[in-house]
Design an enzyme around this catalytic site. Structure first.
Site, PDB file in Angstrom:
ATOM      1  N   ARG A  31      -0.237  75.802  51.181  1.00 33.10           N
ATOM      2  CA  ARG A  31      -1.073  76.058  49.995  1.00 33.10           C
ATOM      3  C   ARG A  31      -0.597  77.304  49.240  1.00 33.10           C
ATOM      4  O   ARG A  31      -1.394  78.097  48.735  1.00 33.10           O
ATOM      5  CB  ARG A  31      -2.541  76.242  50.392  1.00 33.10           C
ATOM      6  CG  ARG A  31      -3.220  74.988  50.872  1.00 33.10           C
ATOM      7  CD  ARG A  31      -3.332  73.956  49.751  1.00 33.10           C
ATOM      8  NE  ARG A  31      -4.202  72.867  50.110  1.00 33.10           N
ATOM      9  CZ  ARG A  31      -3.844  71.793  50.811  1.00 33.10           C
ATOM     10  NH1 ARG A  31      -2.587  71.665  51.218  1.00 33.10           N
ATOM     11  NH2 ARG A  31      -4.715  70.845  51.093  1.00 33.10           N
ATOM     12  N   SER A  43     -11.185  71.423  49.084  1.00 31.87           N
ATOM     13  CA  SER A  43     -11.329  72.459  50.112  1.00 31.87           C
ATOM     14  C   SER A  43     -11.571  73.800  49.444  1.00 31.87           C
ATOM     15  O   SER A  43     -10.752  74.230  48.624  1.00 31.87           O
ATOM     16  CB  SER A  43     -10.056  72.573  50.949  1.00 31.87           C
ATOM     17  OG  SER A  43      -9.755  71.354  51.560  1.00 31.87           O
ATOM     18  N   GLU A  82      -9.431  79.100  49.018  1.00 31.91           N
ATOM     19  CA  GLU A  82      -8.265  78.376  48.530  1.00 31.91           C
ATOM     20  C   GLU A  82      -8.394  78.178  47.018  1.00 31.91           C
ATOM     21  O   GLU A  82      -7.416  78.100  46.288  1.00 31.91           O
ATOM     22  CB  GLU A  82      -8.214  77.023  49.247  1.00 31.91           C
ATOM     23  CG  GLU A  82      -6.869  76.346  49.241  1.00 31.91           C
ATOM     24  CD  GLU A  82      -6.840  75.184  48.277  1.00 31.91           C
ATOM     25  OE1 GLU A  82      -5.843  75.064  47.550  1.00 31.91           O
ATOM     26  OE2 GLU A  82      -7.813  74.423  48.227  1.00 31.91           O
TER      27      GLU A  82
HETATM   28  N1  EPU Z   1     -13.871  68.785  60.808  1.00 35.97           N
HETATM   29  C1  EPU Z   1     -15.059  69.295  61.263  1.00 35.97           C
HETATM   30  N2  EPU Z   1     -16.130  69.278  60.414  1.00 35.97           N
HETATM   31  C2  EPU Z   1     -16.048  68.770  59.152  1.00 35.97           C
HETATM   32  C3  EPU Z   1     -14.833  68.233  58.697  1.00 35.97           C
HETATM   33  C4  EPU Z   1     -13.734  68.265  59.545  1.00 35.97           C
HETATM   34  O1  EPU Z   1     -15.169  69.762  62.391  1.00 35.97           O
HETATM   35  O2  EPU Z   1     -17.061  68.790  58.440  1.00 35.97           O
HETATM   36  C5  EPU Z   1     -12.701  68.809  61.699  1.00 35.97           C
HETATM   37  C6  EPU Z   1     -12.220  67.370  61.920  1.00 35.97           C
HETATM   38  O3  EPU Z   1     -12.751  66.873  63.099  1.00 35.97           O
HETATM   39  C7  EPU Z   1     -10.724  67.482  61.954  1.00 35.97           C
HETATM   40  C8  EPU Z   1     -10.402  68.824  61.317  1.00 35.97           C
HETATM   41  O4  EPU Z   1     -11.617  69.476  61.044  1.00 35.97           O
HETATM   42  O5  EPU Z   1     -10.252  67.517  63.262  1.00 35.97           O
HETATM   43  C9  EPU Z   1      -9.574  68.680  60.062  1.00 35.97           C
HETATM   44  O6  EPU Z   1     -10.315  67.935  59.100  1.00 35.97           O
HETATM   45  P1  EPU Z   1      -9.581  67.100  57.949  1.00 35.97           P
HETATM   46  O7  EPU Z   1      -8.625  66.111  58.527  1.00 35.97           O
HETATM   47  O8  EPU Z   1     -10.628  66.572  57.032  1.00 35.97           O
HETATM   48  O9  EPU Z   1      -8.656  68.146  57.200  1.00 35.97           O
HETATM   49  P2  EPU Z   1      -8.897  69.655  56.699  1.00 35.97           P
HETATM   50  O10 EPU Z   1      -7.975  70.545  57.433  1.00 35.97           O
HETATM   51  O11 EPU Z   1     -10.339  69.996  56.733  1.00 35.97           O
HETATM   52  C10 EPU Z   1      -6.999  69.482  54.932  1.00 35.97           C
HETATM   53  C11 EPU Z   1      -6.786  69.845  53.501  1.00 35.97           C
HETATM   54  C12 EPU Z   1      -7.407  68.792  52.605  1.00 35.97           C
HETATM   55  C13 EPU Z   1      -6.775  67.435  52.935  1.00 35.97           C
HETATM   56  C14 EPU Z   1      -7.024  67.132  54.411  1.00 35.97           C
HETATM   57  C15 EPU Z   1      -6.359  65.850  54.850  1.00 35.97           C
HETATM   58  C16 EPU Z   1      -6.710  72.273  53.417  1.00 35.97           C
HETATM   59  C17 EPU Z   1      -7.385  73.522  52.984  1.00 35.97           C
HETATM   60  N3  EPU Z   1      -7.385  71.145  53.214  1.00 35.97           N
HETATM   61  O12 EPU Z   1      -8.398  69.543  55.178  1.00 35.97           O
HETATM   62  O13 EPU Z   1      -7.075  69.135  51.283  1.00 35.97           O
HETATM   63  O14 EPU Z   1      -7.301  66.402  52.130  1.00 35.97           O
HETATM   64  O15 EPU Z   1      -6.463  68.201  55.206  1.00 35.97           O
HETATM   65  O16 EPU Z   1      -4.992  66.044  54.974  1.00 35.97           O
HETATM   66  O17 EPU Z   1      -5.589  72.338  53.927  1.00 35.97           O
HETATM   67  C18 EPU Z   1      -7.841  70.306  49.358  1.00 35.97           C
HETATM   68  O18 EPU Z   1      -6.884  71.062  49.499  1.00 35.97           O
HETATM   69  O19 EPU Z   1      -8.645  70.442  48.397  1.00 35.97           O
HETATM   70  C19 EPU Z   1      -8.063  69.239  50.322  1.00 35.97           C
HETATM   71  C20 EPU Z   1      -9.125  68.446  50.272  1.00 35.97           C
END
Ligand code: EPU
Length: 343
Positions: free
Chosen positions: A168, A242, A338
């Protein structure tokens, strides 16, 4: 170039916050960009004001009125500038919609960015924060980025290796902050499908569709389905994706954290540091679904702050601050925004 005064920002951002900008200037061609930066910006009523380019406003939060100039980036067009048997270089103007561009690529046999389907925003914003989702980051496909340098007053083309991409992050958020207007991005895309289906959520979606050997189109469809299920739609409820970045902590700190929280998701980095899930931290500090007035934490993805309608930027910023403090108290880990906050 269209110049408007005292413009409502809510329709120009996905957060839908009620704020105003003193000016809005739409830039529709490279010539508009040059004329703005070399002539119009020197006019006395503009000269002392800050100016910021804005795409679809999907990664920005105006915490108050913006006493400056919003530069609406509206440059349009896509063309294949070179190709061989296995790959094509596609040049896309900064004002094109990102998701439509992904769809265009899929429909024209240009593969690689299908995992980035449905990310809100325009093409010009993609390299700034090195957009990434479902196991793919845009940096892998960027060949170069063209921008106008508002200090040197000239167009510059940066090759991928000079963009200093990170998680990012890019040079446009650091050294070049406040001095660039991105006008076009060129992507190197493959004509040979190379689907990346390792991300757990994506794998599960493909399994549920009984697809074991996915095509890029299958990935595209599956990513859209997962995003629709797991992320609030900014057209329905105001948000900027995010709100925080996933924090990256040292090996030593990660060891202690994982010992106490063995079930937490984690992503080891090549240098030994560990990326921790901010969504998990926020969720386990008990903020998921929290609501204060019209500002809240999404009940479907804890990393997304939402505007239920009529929230002020200040209310969102205060909520973000409280979450950050609470996560630090619970876990000793700092989560950084972010979203680009203007306060
Ligand atoms: N999780 C929780 N609670 C929640 C949501 C998720 O515990 O409410 C846990 C899930 O179980 C999972 C982990 O967090 O193991 C990661 O969740 P997720 O796969 O949804 O990905 P993220 O790390 O939360 C990142 C990006 C997103 C992108 C997703 C999918 C960043 C800041 N965010 O989110 O990007 O869509 O991966 O690849 O890196 C954005 O940048 O605006 C964005 C939405």
């Amino acid at each position: 170039m269209i110049i408007r005064e005292n413009v409502l920002l809510a329709p120009l951002t996905t957060f839908g916050i009620e704020a105003r900008a003193a000016w809005h200037i739409s830039l529709e061609s490279p010539d508009d960009v040059r004329v703005w930066a070399t002539e119009t910006s020197c006019e006395s009523h503009f000269a002392d004001l800050p100016a910021m380019p804005l795409g679809d406003g999907s990664n920005v939060l105006f915490a108050r009125d913006f006493d400056g100039i919003i530069l609406g980036v509206d440059l349009r067009g896509r063309e294949i500038v070179s190709e061989n048997e296995t790959s094509s270089i596609l040049r896309i103007c900064a004002g094109e919609n990102w998701h439509n561009t992904v769809e265009f690529c899929i429909n024209n046999g240009l593969f690689g960015i299908e995992n980035l389907a449905l990310i809100p925003g325009k093409v010009g914003a993609a390299p700034i924060q090195n957009i990434g989702a479902y196991g793919v980051e845009i940096e892998k496909f960027i060949s170069s980025v063209e921008y106008f340098d508002t200090i040197d007053k000239r167009f510059i083309t940066l090759r991928r290796e000079d963009c200093l991409f990170g998680y990012r992050n890019s040079i446009f958020k650091n050294v070049l902050k406040s001095r660039h207007i991105i006008t076009a991005v060129t992507l190197a895309l493959s004509k040979i499908p190379r689907p990346a289906a390792d991300y757990a959520d994506l794998q599960r979606e493909l399994e549920s569709r009984e697809i074991s050997n996915p095509s890029p189109h299958d990935i595209f469809e599956a990513v859209i389905a997962v995003r629709k299920r797991k992320l609030p739609d900014p057209n329905v409820i105001g948000n900027a994706g995010s709100f925080f970045k996933n924090p990256i902590i040292s090996t030593e700190k990660a060891r202690k954290f994982i010992e106490k929280n063995p079930e937490s998701p984690r992503y080891p980095q090549s240098d030994g540091s560990v990326k921790i899930s901010a969504a998990w931290l926020i969720d386990h500090a008990d903020w998921k679904g929290f609501r204060r007035g019209a500002a809240g934490v999404s009940p479907v993805q804890a990393l997304v702050l939402v505007n239920y309608g009529g929230a002020t930027g200040k209310e969102i910023v205060e909520l973000a601050r409280d979450i950050r403090l609470s996560v630090a108290e619970h876990f000793g880990i700092d989560i950084e925004p972010e979203v680009n906050i203007l306060d």
